[in-house]
Design an enzyme around this catalytic site. Structure first.
Site, PDB file in Angstrom:
ATOM      1  N   SER A  18       0.917  -1.160  -0.089  1.00 34.52           N
ATOM      2  CA  SER A  18      -0.020  -0.020  -0.094  1.00 34.52           C
ATOM      3  C   SER A  18       0.975   1.426   0.167  1.00 34.52           C
ATOM      4  O   SER A  18       2.079   1.312   0.385  1.00 34.52           O
ATOM      5  CB  SER A  18      -0.847  -0.138   1.252  1.00 34.52           C
ATOM      6  OG  SER A  18      -0.368   0.178   2.355  1.00 34.52           O
ATOM      7  N   GLY A  19       0.431   2.225  -0.317  1.00 31.80           N
ATOM      8  CA  GLY A  19       1.045   3.612  -0.494  1.00 31.80           C
ATOM      9  C   GLY A  19       0.027   4.632  -0.470  1.00 31.80           C
ATOM     10  O   GLY A  19      -1.094   4.460  -0.322  1.00 31.80           O
ATOM     11  N   GLY A  20       0.460   6.066  -0.756  1.00 34.53           N
ATOM     12  CA  GLY A  20      -0.262   7.090  -0.560  1.00 34.53           C
ATOM     13  C   GLY A  20      -1.500   7.305  -1.585  1.00 34.53           C
ATOM     14  O   GLY A  20      -2.479   7.973  -1.278  1.00 34.53           O
ATOM     15  N   VAL A  24      -2.347  -2.638  -3.314  1.00 32.84           N
ATOM     16  CA  VAL A  24      -2.413  -3.755  -4.323  1.00 32.84           C
ATOM     17  C   VAL A  24      -2.938  -4.879  -3.437  1.00 32.84           C
ATOM     18  O   VAL A  24      -2.245  -5.241  -2.272  1.00 32.84           O
ATOM     19  CB  VAL A  24      -1.247  -3.752  -5.096  1.00 32.84           C
ATOM     20  CG1 VAL A  24      -1.072  -5.041  -5.991  1.00 32.84           C
ATOM     21  CG2 VAL A  24      -1.032  -2.611  -5.581  1.00 32.84           C
ATOM     22  N   LYS A  39      -5.438  -3.497  -8.310  1.00 31.63           N
ATOM     23  CA  LYS A  39      -4.484  -2.228  -7.878  1.00 31.63           C
ATOM     24  C   LYS A  39      -5.831  -1.148  -7.592  1.00 31.63           C
ATOM     25  O   LYS A  39      -6.502  -0.947  -8.670  1.00 31.63           O
ATOM     26  CB  LYS A  39      -3.826  -1.738  -8.978  1.00 31.63           C
ATOM     27  CG  LYS A  39      -2.864  -0.417  -8.630  1.00 31.63           C
ATOM     28  CD  LYS A  39      -2.105  -0.232  -9.915  1.00 31.63           C
ATOM     29  CE  LYS A  39      -1.180   1.037  -9.524  1.00 31.63           C
ATOM     30  NZ  LYS A  39      -0.204   1.223 -10.722  1.00 31.63           N
ATOM     31  N   ASP A 133       9.473   6.201 -16.310  1.00 34.38           N
ATOM     32  CA  ASP A 133       9.789   5.867 -15.199  1.00 34.38           C
ATOM     33  C   ASP A 133      10.407   4.653 -15.001  1.00 34.38           C
ATOM     34  O   ASP A 133      10.214   3.840 -13.975  1.00 34.38           O
ATOM     35  CB  ASP A 133       8.746   6.049 -14.307  1.00 34.38           C
ATOM     36  CG  ASP A 133       9.240   6.277 -12.755  1.00 34.38           C
ATOM     37  OD1 ASP A 133      10.398   6.972 -12.533  1.00 34.38           O
ATOM     38  OD2 ASP A 133       8.729   5.886 -11.662  1.00 34.38           O
TER      39      ASP A 133
END
Length: 538
Positions: A18-20, A24, A39, A133
């Protein structure tokens, strides 16, 4: 982060990361029993229409890419309570985790990594998409030593000018300038990652964004630190000027194979894959199939510094200092390419995927915070799990609906639902001011176009190039460039053009926009440097 909404037709098994921007999860498709990666966009990000559009665009892009070297796509679902991308589940770990454990790889293993992910980039380039990226966090290594490219969260159409974006340690010189997205920038980032595999360090190690910007733009290519046989690849891929690099990933693969066979023989790839598999085997608990706990995910830098501003060569020190001020606010990764905890960006979680039991079934992966290895989406064309195959959802996306509606389709029959967002008034898009200045070289010129806008939406900028025998004489047409920019703050884009030899001494450009600017057109013409000795005395 989540209101508890899940994609209908799937049963969640566990969170992978997880993130900001979201999370997932490993889930199972109820109708077939196939493991997938889902996601989810976070509730906070769903409140911003721009993030939802970008998330939707990532799904659309993945749906258009069919390659064993790119994470597979099943479906995109958007509802009033959530938005999610259902993807291939792959058993593997990130190249970053491998490098954190081993420090570096030998040349054959590094060439295998580079070739696999370049083939993923090639599929994107053929579709007119630039990844923007490429970095070790976005390259997945499977248990069999194959590699795959993931996370198209900040990808852009070739030729568009979406602003400065990427991860600083791997950004090409033109990315720092915010120039139009080009496959050659992906080639540069892939070569920087290749260099890191070979040497254990990044090509440039500036202590801050100012130093890093100047090094990428002006410092010599550190090719002598790499093994001698592969130095031609480093030299070509890290060339300062885009036109000096291979034109796209497919062209670079051809050069790579020629160098690899000449240096290491026809079986280099087989040996390299075995070596890479051995390195990945040192981290068995990081594979999604190991069933470990979810980890915080690696942030993807979705940065934006200004709107495509590009200073002249003489002002690069000032450029770097200005980048520091902007980057402190917007970069989500540090100058060394790591990821601070708690960072948030459009894609600040990697596409993760555990191993799926069926060969055609895509699989999620996991990534970890900077400084500690953790599972990542792994790109193996065929999962290494030994379980018997089970039917997988068939990726058969249908045509996308028109802009402003929310797509929803399914790979296999299941209850479907769609929704139509409530229309919101959009301010009329206007270009209030347009200006252009031309900086000539010997046979080329750089046009710096400035425009101010009101409202939101895309603005099409058309540059018509001319040659002439006198200043202001736009007599001989020499091509047209079209660039699309996003309306918003005052924007400056730089477009270059090369002129043929011997067809006039004055370069000219005429610029128009759609919608039309308040002042209609802007134009400029200047004497080319090769003709300065012909300039009449004043």
């Amino acid at each position: 982060m989540s209101n508890g909404w899940t994609v209908p037709g799937y049963t969640e098994v566990r969170e992978l990361g997880s993130g900001g921007s979201g999370r997932v999860v490993l889930a199972v498709h109820d109708a077939t029993g196939t493991a997938v990666a889902v996601k989810y966009l976070s509730d906070r990000m769903r409140e911003d229409p721009a993030f939802v559009r970008e998330f939707r665009a990532e799904a659309r892009l993945l749906g258009g890419l069919v390659s064993p070297y790119v994470t597979g796509f099943y479906e995109y679902v958007e509802a009033p309570d959530g938005a999610a991308i259902v993807m291939e589940l792959i058993d593997g770990i990130s190249l970053r985790a491998v490098l954190l454990e081993s420090g570096r790889t030998d040349a054959e293993a590094a060439l295998v990594v580079l070739k696999g992910s370049l083939l993923g980039l090639a599929a994107a380039h053929r579709a007119g998409v630039v990844h923007r990226d490429y970095k070790p966090e976005n390259v997945l290594v499977a248990a069999n030593g194959s590699s795959k490219l993931v996370d198209f969260g900040i990808a852009a159409n070739r030729g568009t000018t979406p602003g400065v974006a990427g991860t600083p340690a791997y950004m090409a010189p033109e990315q720092w300038q915010g120039r139009p997205a080009s496959p050659t920038a992906d080639v540069y980032a892939a070569t920087a990652t290749f260099f890191e595999c070979l040497t254990g360090r990044k090509p440039y190690d500036g202590a801050n964004f100012a130093e890093l910007a100047v090094q990428h733009i002006e410092a010599p290519v550190p090719e002598t630190e790499a093994p001698e046989p592969v130095r031609p690849l480093i030299r070509r891929g890290l060339a300062k000027r885009p036109e000096q690099r291979p034109e796209n990933a497919e062209a670079f693969v051809a050069e790579l194979e020629a160098v690899a066979v000449a240096a290491y023989g026809p079986r280099w790839e087989e040996r390299g894959q075995r070596k890479l598999a051995a390195l990945a085997a040192l981290l068995p608990l990081l594979f999604p199939s190991a069933g470990g706990a979810a980890a915080g995910t690696t942030a993807v830098a979705t940065t934006s510094i200004g709107s495509g501003w590009a200073p002249g060569r003489g002002g690069w020190l000032a450029t770097g200092l200005s980048l520091v001020l902007g980057a402190v606010l917007v970069f989500t990764t540090d100058a060394a390419g790591g990821t601070p905890p708690g960072s948030s960006a459009l894609s600040d979680f990697a596409t993760t995927s555990p191993g799926a039991p069926s060969p055609p079934t895509p699989g999620p992966s996991q990534t970890a915070p900077s400084g500690s290895p953790s599972p990542s989406p792994s790109g193996s064309p065929s999962p290494s799990a030994s379980a018997s195959p089970s039917p997988a959802p068939t990726p058969t996306p249908t045509a996308w609906p028109s802009t402003g509606t929310s797509p929803s389709w399914s790979p296999t029959p299941r209850p479907t639902f769609t929704w139509s967002p409530t229309p919101t008034p959009t301010p009329t898009l206007r270009v209030t001011e347009l200006d252009v200045s031309l900086k000539p070289g010997a046979y080329r010129a750089d046009a710096a176009v400035s425009l101010s806008t009101q409202g939101s939406g895309p603005v099409t900028v058309v540059l018509q190039w001319f040659l002439g025998d006198a200043q202001g004489s736009y007599t001989v047409p020499d091509g047209t460039d079209t660039v699309v920019v996003r309306a918003g703050a005052p924007t400056t884009l730089v477009q270059s053009h090369t002129f043929p030899r011997g067809r006039g001494c004055y370069a000219g450009v005429r610029v128009t926009t759609k919608p039309a600017a308040a002042n209609g057109t802007a134009s400029d013409s200047q004497l080319l440097a090769r003709c300065t000795d012909l300039e009449p005395p004043r």
